[in-house]
Design a protein around this motif. Structure first.
Motif, PDB file in Angstrom:
ATOM      1  N   ALA A 157       0.829  -1.201   0.000  1.00  0.00           N
ATOM      2  CA  ALA A 157       0.000   0.000   0.000  1.00  0.00           C
ATOM      3  C   ALA A 157       0.864   1.252   0.000  1.00  0.00           C
ATOM      4  O   ALA A 157       0.608   2.207  -0.743  1.00  0.00           O
ATOM      5  N   PHE A 158       1.902   1.272   0.841  1.00  0.00           N
ATOM      6  CA  PHE A 158       2.795   2.428   0.888  1.00  0.00           C
ATOM      7  C   PHE A 158       3.464   2.643  -0.464  1.00  0.00           C
ATOM      8  O   PHE A 158       3.512   3.766  -0.979  1.00  0.00           O
ATOM      9  N   SER A 159       3.974   1.564  -1.063  1.00  0.00           N
ATOM     10  CA  SER A 159       4.681   1.682  -2.335  1.00  0.00           C
ATOM     11  C   SER A 159       3.764   2.173  -3.449  1.00  0.00           C
ATOM     12  O   SER A 159       4.183   2.959  -4.302  1.00  0.00           O
ATOM     13  N   SER A 160       2.510   1.710  -3.445  1.00  0.00           N
ATOM     14  CA  SER A 160       1.572   2.123  -4.493  1.00  0.00           C
ATOM     15  C   SER A 160       1.300   3.615  -4.433  1.00  0.00           C
ATOM     16  O   SER A 160       1.082   4.257  -5.466  1.00  0.00           O
ATOM     17  N   GLY A 161       1.307   4.171  -3.220  1.00  0.00           N
ATOM     18  CA  GLY A 161       1.123   5.614  -3.102  1.00  0.00           C
ATOM     19  C   GLY A 161       2.394   6.380  -3.392  1.00  0.00           C
ATOM     20  O   GLY A 161       2.362   7.472  -3.983  1.00  0.00           O
ATOM     21  N   ALA A 162       3.546   5.838  -3.017  1.00  0.00           N
ATOM     22  CA  ALA A 162       4.815   6.555  -3.167  1.00  0.00           C
ATOM     23  C   ALA A 162       5.313   6.586  -4.598  1.00  0.00           C
ATOM     24  O   ALA A 162       6.043   7.508  -4.985  1.00  0.00           O
ATOM     25  N   VAL A 163       4.964   5.588  -5.396  1.00  0.00           N
ATOM     26  CA  VAL A 163       5.535   5.496  -6.731  1.00  0.00           C
ATOM     27  C   VAL A 163       5.070   6.627  -7.646  1.00  0.00           C
ATOM     28  O   VAL A 163       5.809   7.050  -8.557  1.00  0.00           O
ATOM     29  N   LEU A 164       3.890   7.172  -7.407  1.00  0.00           N
ATOM     30  CA  LEU A 164       3.373   8.217  -8.298  1.00  0.00           C
ATOM     31  C   LEU A 164       4.130   9.538  -8.167  1.00  0.00           C
ATOM     32  O   LEU A 164       4.477  10.144  -9.194  1.00  0.00           O
ATOM     33  N   PRO A 165       4.431  10.029  -6.962  1.00  0.00           N
ATOM     34  CA  PRO A 165       5.290  11.216  -6.877  1.00  0.00           C
ATOM     35  C   PRO A 165       6.677  10.990  -7.475  1.00  0.00           C
ATOM     36  O   PRO A 165       7.252  11.909  -8.075  1.00  0.00           O
ATOM     37  N   VAL A 166       7.207   9.788  -7.316  1.00  0.00           N
ATOM     38  CA  VAL A 166       8.515   9.484  -7.906  1.00  0.00           C
ATOM     39  C   VAL A 166       8.435   9.554  -9.430  1.00  0.00           C
ATOM     40  O   VAL A 166       9.321  10.123 -10.088  1.00  0.00           O
ATOM     41  N   LEU A 167       7.389   8.985 -10.016  1.00  0.00           N
ATOM     42  CA  LEU A 167       7.218   9.054 -11.468  1.00  0.00           C
ATOM     43  C   LEU A 167       7.059  10.490 -11.944  1.00  0.00           C
ATOM     44  O   LEU A 167       7.576  10.868 -13.006  1.00  0.00           O
ATOM     45  N   ALA A 168       6.336  11.292 -11.162  1.00  0.00           N
ATOM     46  CA  ALA A 168       6.182  12.697 -11.525  1.00  0.00           C
ATOM     47  C   ALA A 168       7.529  13.405 -11.537  1.00  0.00           C
ATOM     48  O   ALA A 168       7.813  14.240 -12.411  1.00  0.00           O
ATOM     49  N   ALA A 169       8.398  13.077 -10.590  1.00  0.00           N
ATOM     50  CA  ALA A 169       9.733  13.666 -10.538  1.00  0.00           C
ATOM     51  C   ALA A 169      10.588  13.215 -11.714  1.00  0.00           C
ATOM     52  O   ALA A 169      11.421  13.973 -12.225  1.00  0.00           O
ATOM     53  N   VAL A 170      10.393  11.979 -12.150  1.00  0.00           N
ATOM     54  CA  VAL A 170      11.154  11.455 -13.289  1.00  0.00           C
ATOM     55  C   VAL A 170      10.739  12.136 -14.586  1.00  0.00           C
ATOM     56  O   VAL A 170      11.580  12.488 -15.424  1.00  0.00           O
ATOM     57  N   LEU A 171       9.442  12.346 -14.775  1.00  0.00           N
ATOM     58  CA  LEU A 171       8.909  12.815 -16.050  1.00  0.00           C
ATOM     59  C   LEU A 171       8.931  14.332 -16.203  1.00  0.00           C
ATOM     60  O   LEU A 171       8.971  14.836 -17.333  1.00  0.00           O
ATOM     61  N   ALA A 172       8.916  15.069 -15.109  1.00  0.00           N
ATOM     62  CA  ALA A 172       8.834  16.530 -15.195  1.00  0.00           C
ATOM     63  C   ALA A 172      10.206  17.144 -15.461  1.00  0.00           C
ATOM     64  O   ALA A 172      11.222  16.602 -15.029  1.00  0.00           O
ATOM     65  N   PRO A 173      10.243  18.270 -16.154  1.00  0.00           N
ATOM     66  CA  PRO A 173      11.503  19.015 -16.267  1.00  0.00           C
ATOM     67  C   PRO A 173      11.998  19.386 -14.872  1.00  0.00           C
ATOM     68  O   PRO A 173      11.194  19.635 -13.966  1.00  0.00           O
ATOM     69  N   VAL A 174      13.313  19.416 -14.693  1.00  0.00           N
ATOM     70  CA  VAL A 174      13.862  19.602 -13.351  1.00  0.00           C
ATOM     71  C   VAL A 174      13.384  20.895 -12.708  1.00  0.00           C
ATOM     72  O   VAL A 174      13.196  20.963 -11.488  1.00  0.00           O
ATOM     73  N   SER A 175      13.164  21.919 -13.501  1.00  0.00           N
ATOM     74  CA  SER A 175      12.720  23.196 -12.936  1.00  0.00           C
ATOM     75  C   SER A 175      11.262  23.159 -12.476  1.00  0.00           C
ATOM     76  O   SER A 175      10.809  24.044 -11.745  1.00  0.00           O
ATOM     77  N   TRP A 176      10.532  22.138 -12.909  1.00  0.00           N
ATOM     78  CA  TRP A 176       9.107  22.027 -12.563  1.00  0.00           C
ATOM     79  C   TRP A 176       8.817  20.850 -11.629  1.00  0.00           C
ATOM     80  O   TRP A 176       7.663  20.516 -11.399  1.00  0.00           O
ATOM     81  N   VAL A 177       9.865  20.215 -11.111  1.00  0.00           N
ATOM     82  CA  VAL A 177       9.659  19.029 -10.282  1.00  0.00           C
ATOM     83  C   VAL A 177       8.796  19.325  -9.059  1.00  0.00           C
ATOM     84  O   VAL A 177       7.871  18.578  -8.729  1.00  0.00           O
ATOM     85  N   SER A 178       9.093  20.426  -8.368  1.00  0.00           N
ATOM     86  CA  SER A 178       8.326  20.748  -7.150  1.00  0.00           C
ATOM     87  C   SER A 178       6.843  20.882  -7.443  1.00  0.00           C
ATOM     88  O   SER A 178       5.998  20.307  -6.733  1.00  0.00           O
ATOM     89  N   TRP A 179       6.512  21.630  -8.498  1.00  0.00           N
ATOM     90  CA  TRP A 179       5.103  21.841  -8.826  1.00  0.00           C
ATOM     91  C   TRP A 179       4.453  20.561  -9.336  1.00  0.00           C
ATOM     92  O   TRP A 179       3.311  20.254  -8.984  1.00  0.00           O
ATOM     93  N   SER A 180       5.178  19.826 -10.163  1.00  0.00           N
ATOM     94  CA  SER A 180       4.629  18.591 -10.715  1.00  0.00           C
ATOM     95  C   SER A 180       4.346  17.566  -9.622  1.00  0.00           C
ATOM     96  O   SER A 180       3.266  16.953  -9.583  1.00  0.00           O
ATOM     97  N   VAL A 181       5.311  17.381  -8.727  1.00  0.00           N
ATOM     98  CA  VAL A 181       5.137  16.417  -7.644  1.00  0.00           C
ATOM     99  C   VAL A 181       4.041  16.869  -6.682  1.00  0.00           C
ATOM    100  O   VAL A 181       3.239  16.060  -6.211  1.00  0.00           O
ATOM    101  N   SER A 182       3.995  18.160  -6.396  1.00  0.00           N
ATOM    102  CA  SER A 182       2.955  18.681  -5.492  1.00  0.00           C
ATOM    103  C   SER A 182       1.573  18.438  -6.063  1.00  0.00           C
ATOM    104  O   SER A 182       0.671  17.947  -5.364  1.00  0.00           O
ATOM    105  N   LEU A 183       1.395  18.780  -7.347  1.00  0.00           N
ATOM    106  CA  LEU A 183       0.087  18.599  -7.977  1.00  0.00           C
ATOM    107  C   LEU A 183      -0.297  17.131  -8.036  1.00  0.00           C
ATOM    108  O   LEU A 183      -1.429  16.755  -7.696  1.00  0.00           O
ATOM    109  N   THR A 184       0.665  16.280  -8.437  1.00  0.00           N
ATOM    110  CA  THR A 184       0.386  14.844  -8.508  1.00  0.00           C
ATOM    111  C   THR A 184       0.003  14.290  -7.143  1.00  0.00           C
ATOM    112  O   THR A 184      -0.956  13.520  -7.013  1.00  0.00           O
ATOM    113  N   SER A 185       0.746  14.672  -6.118  1.00  0.00           N
ATOM    114  CA  SER A 185       0.489  14.160  -4.772  1.00  0.00           C
ATOM    115  C   SER A 185      -0.877  14.580  -4.266  1.00  0.00           C
ATOM    116  O   SER A 185      -1.617  13.775  -3.687  1.00  0.00           O
ATOM    117  N   VAL A 186      -1.230  15.836  -4.483  1.00  0.00           N
ATOM    118  CA  VAL A 186      -2.526  16.330  -4.007  1.00  0.00           C
ATOM    119  C   VAL A 186      -3.661  15.613  -4.727  1.00  0.00           C
ATOM    120  O   VAL A 186      -4.657  15.200  -4.104  1.00  0.00           O
TER     121      VAL A 186
END
Length: 231
Positions: A157-186
């Motif tokens: 259960a923990f991994s299923s929730g954690a993997v999505l912010p990690v994927l967002a960090a992988v796919l987003a441009p480095v300058s947009w990682v904070s916003w991308s991960v924040s939006l995905t997590s919310v």
């Protein structure tokens, strides 16, 4: 007319055990991992550092959840086994007293004295230990503690929730990682809140608002720490 047999009825309360664990585990994975990534990204770290931090949070969090659940449920299992052993001893040394005890439980539930004694005797002749485990101790095969199963479920259960912010960090441009991960997590937290509420038979608005609020607070705080100590 419903085609379901009365014994086949399902109620929301039956889901609460696994549902609570699954939703809380996924919430923890999303919130803790997403917040950590936001904090690291806000410090102007490199993409490599961000990904290492996110993956480390996922693995460490999943293992921590598994270990904690295993220890907790193992303690519960040890207590259950001790109670069962004590009950076996009491049945072997004081059968009549155990009949009276079980009959008293049934009287408290609404049966008269004669019927409660008849039921207690019948059930104990069929499965004395099972009757006392179920009706005196509240234990059954369905609710028995299973440490390995609980640990695996918690880590998953923990991994299923954690993997999505990690994927967002992988796919987003480095300058947009904070916003991308924040939006995905919310968004994930909102979905988990709604799914948990609907599956549990509650209205989804308040759970969704709760997880959204605390998710935003957590990421603002970790983002602020990242900016404060960033290079």
């Amino acid at each position: 007319m419903s085609r379901l047999h009365p014994l086949a009825e399902r109620h929301a309360v039956e889901k609460l055990g696994w549902l609570r664990a699954a939703v809380l585990g996924a919430n923890d994975g999303t919130l803790s991992t997403g917040s950590l990534i936001v904090g690291v990204a806000s410090s102007h770290a490199t993409r490599g550092s961000i990904l290492i931090a996110g993956l480390s949070a996922l693995v460490a969090g999943a293992l921590s959840m598994a270990a904690g659940e295993y220890v907790s449920v193992s303690s519960q299992r040890d207590s259950e086994q001790a109670d069962i052993a004590r009950e076996k001893q009491e049945l072997a040394t004081d059968w009549d007293g155990e009949v009276t005890e079980l009959a008293g439980i049934y009287q408290q539930r609404g049966l008269d004295a004669d019927l409660s004694h008849t039921v207690a005797v019948a059930l104990m002749q069929h499965d004395a230990l099972g009757a006392h485990a179920r009706d005196e101790l509240g234990l059954s095969e369905a609710t028995a503690a299973r440490p390995i199963q609980a640990a695996f479920a918690s880590a998953s259960a923990f991994s299923s929730g954690a993997v999505l912010p990690v994927l967002a960090a992988v796919l987003a441009p480095v300058s947009w990682v904070s916003w991308s991960v924040s939006l995905t997590s919310v968004v994930v937290l909102v979905i988990l809140g709604i799914v948990g509420a609907v599956a549990g038979g509650a209205t989804p608005l308040r759970p969704a608002l709760r997880v959204t609020f605390w998710g935003i607070v957590a990421m603002i705080v970790t983002g602020g720490i990242g900016h404060l100590f960033g290079v």
